[in-house]
Enzyme design. Structure first.
Site, mmCIF file in Angstrom:
data_model
loop_
_atom_site.group_PDB
_atom_site.id
_atom_site.type_symbol
_atom_site.label_atom_id
_atom_site.label_comp_id
_atom_site.label_asym_id
_atom_site.label_seq_id
_atom_site.Cartn_x
_atom_site.Cartn_y
_atom_site.Cartn_z
ATOM 1 N N ARG A 234 0.839 -1.195 0.000
ATOM 2 C CA ARG A 234 0.000 0.000 0.000
ATOM 3 C C ARG A 234 0.874 1.245 0.000
ATOM 4 O O ARG A 234 2.023 1.210 0.383
ATOM 5 C CB ARG A 234 -0.900 0.021 1.244
ATOM 6 C CG ARG A 234 -2.068 -0.945 1.155
ATOM 7 C CD ARG A 234 -2.929 -0.867 2.397
ATOM 8 N NE ARG A 234 -3.477 0.450 2.594
ATOM 9 C CZ ARG A 234 -3.377 1.152 3.735
ATOM 10 N NH1 ARG A 234 -2.752 0.661 4.775
ATOM 11 N NH2 ARG A 234 -3.917 2.345 3.832
ATOM 12 N N LYS B 184 2.895 -6.626 12.320
ATOM 13 C CA LYS B 184 2.118 -6.941 11.113
ATOM 14 C C LYS B 184 2.351 -8.372 10.664
ATOM 15 O O LYS B 184 3.484 -8.800 10.484
ATOM 16 C CB LYS B 184 2.526 -5.960 10.007
ATOM 17 C CG LYS B 184 1.715 -6.103 8.735
ATOM 18 C CD LYS B 184 1.656 -4.776 8.013
ATOM 19 C CE LYS B 184 1.144 -4.900 6.604
ATOM 20 N NZ LYS B 184 0.936 -3.620 5.968
ATOM 21 N N ARG C 139 -0.276 6.942 18.891
ATOM 22 C CA ARG C 139 0.455 8.150 19.275
ATOM 23 C C ARG C 139 1.400 7.783 20.407
ATOM 24 O O ARG C 139 1.030 7.007 21.299
ATOM 25 C CB ARG C 139 -0.526 9.205 19.740
ATOM 26 C CG ARG C 139 0.189 10.508 19.870
ATOM 27 C CD ARG C 139 -0.684 11.698 19.696
ATOM 28 N NE ARG C 139 0.167 12.860 19.708
ATOM 29 C CZ ARG C 139 -0.039 13.918 20.446
ATOM 30 N NH1 ARG C 139 -1.106 13.958 21.235
ATOM 31 N NH2 ARG C 139 0.774 14.930 20.410
HETATM 32 C C1 BTN Z 1 0.331 -3.726 2.389
HETATM 33 O O1 BTN Z 1 1.159 -2.847 2.102
HETATM 34 O O2 BTN Z 1 -0.006 -3.940 3.549
HETATM 35 C C2 BTN Z 1 -0.287 -4.562 1.279
HETATM 36 C C3 BTN Z 1 0.617 -5.665 0.855
HETATM 37 C C4 BTN Z 1 0.042 -6.542 -0.241
HETATM 38 C C5 BTN Z 1 1.075 -7.507 -0.758
HETATM 39 C C6 BTN Z 1 0.480 -8.526 -1.685
HETATM 40 S S1 BTN Z 1 1.565 -9.879 -1.993
HETATM 41 C C7 BTN Z 1 0.501 -10.460 -3.234
HETATM 42 C C8 BTN Z 1 -0.017 -9.252 -3.989
HETATM 43 N N1 BTN Z 1 0.891 -8.885 -5.059
HETATM 44 C C9 BTN Z 1 1.465 -7.711 -4.849
HETATM 45 O O3 BTN Z 1 2.300 -7.175 -5.596
HETATM 46 N N2 BTN Z 1 1.032 -7.180 -3.693
HETATM 47 C C10 BTN Z 1 0.050 -8.039 -3.053
#
Ligand code: BTN
Length: 320
Positions: free
Chosen positions: A114, A179, A311
């Site tokens: 993201r 995470k 925070r």
């Molecule tokens: C995040 O940043 O939290 C989202 C991560 C999403 C990763 C997955 S792995 C499979 C799919 N292909 C990608 O290139 N990204 C998503």
């Protein structure tokens, strides 16, 4: 890779004969695996073996975990290496592939996260899964889908006996504050006509210690040692397909109670990072469309995007 997956020794000549390549080519292939982060031991007179056996992705084993939604899976592609499973499926979608087309890869060379981040995707360690679905109405109808996806994942993990995973708005999955999985939705189509969504999911299952991803991480094997990657893939697909088959009709509404039950930041002081500013407030859950509710000095405000973090010095704020 398939031949080495068992973690036993295999001689260079055995590997070469099996693959129809020279011993030099075997050596190059081993170097490629090492460069992808797999520890390969080489012992003169015995051959090569993986320091840790790897459970490779297997369509039959994944299919065995699709108990309620197998009829919704139109195609399953298992790739060894791809730049991004999301990019791959977006492209397949443009070529007309139907809803229910899923793709998993053993490794990604340009995994997307993201907010323009990379998603570190070591070989054979985690899950990189994408699933395409088509909706008749435009993207506006998809409000809240990414939150429901995170909740469907929590359900899938529970079904495998994995408890204690919660959500951080909009769709991060955390265990003990770290995470374990993330979701990236990529929507294309007309603003008021049919659209396609590629749901991309990255799940940490067996990260190698010391892997640097830019934020604290946990993996599922720390919660449940010996967990099968194929079981996780199958359970996720089963829940996601069930969600997608109903979301058009229901939206987020049937998921709201579930969100409240696993919302890790409800009632806590947070900072919401937007493009050009920060907003500080107390997280007050989500509204019916999945927008974040923040109690600020100006009252309750709602947000459709942004990055939430606790925070500094947060103690649990009063319930409200
Ligand atoms: C995040 O940043 O939290 C989202 C991560 C999403 C990763 C997955 S792995 C499979 C799919 N292909 C990608 O290139 N990204 C998503």
């Amino acid at each position: 890779m398939t031949r080495l997956a068992d973690g036993k020794f295999h001689s260079g000549s055995e590997l070469g004969a099996g693959l129809g390549i020279t011993r030099g080519a075997v050596w190059n292939a081993i170097r490629k695996l090492s460069s992808r982060g797999l520890a390969v031991e080489s012992v003169p007179g015995r051959g090569y073996r993986l320091a840790q056996p790897v459970e490779l992705l297997d369509a039959e084993r994944i299919g065995g975990h699709l108990v309620k939604s197998s009829h919704l899976l139109s195609r399953l592609d298992l790739l060894f290496e791809v730049d991004s499973t999301n990019r791959y499926l977006v492209q397949q979608g443009m070529a007309g592939t139907p809803s229910g087309h899923a793709c998993l890869a053993e490794t990604q060379t340009a995994g997307r996260g993201r907010r323009g981040r990379d998603w570190v995707s070591p070989l054979g360690a985690n899950l990189y899964l994408s699933l395409l679905w088509r909706f008749n109405d435009g993207p506006a109808r998809l409000a809240g889908l990414s939150l429901a996806v995170a909740l469907a994942m929590v359900r899938a993990f529970r079904g495998l006996g994995i408890e204690g995973i919660g959500v951080k708005w909009p769709n991060d999955l955390l265990w003990q504050g770290k995470k374990v999985a993330g979701v990236l939705l990529e929507v294309s189509g007309e603003s008021s006509g049919p659209c396609q969504v590629v749901i991309g999911i990255g799940v940490n299952i067996g990260m190698r210690p010391g892997t640097e991803v830019g934020q604290p991480w946990a993996d599922l094997q720390a919660i449940q040692p010996g967990l099968s990657r194929n079981a996780v893939a199958g359970a996720l697909l089963d829940e996601l397909l069930a969600l997608l088959a109903t979301f058009d009709a229901t939206g987020l509404r049937p998921w709201l109670d579930e969100w409240r039950a696993v919302d890790l930041y409800a009632g806590r002081r947070v900072v919401l990072l937007l493009h050009h500013r920060e907003v500080i407030g107390i997280a007050r859950g989500i509204d019916a469309d999945g927008l974040l509710r923040l109690e600020t000095a100006e009252g309750i405000q709602r947000f459709a995007s942004g990055e939430v973090s606790l925070r500094g010095g947060d103690d649990h704020a009063a319930a409200g």
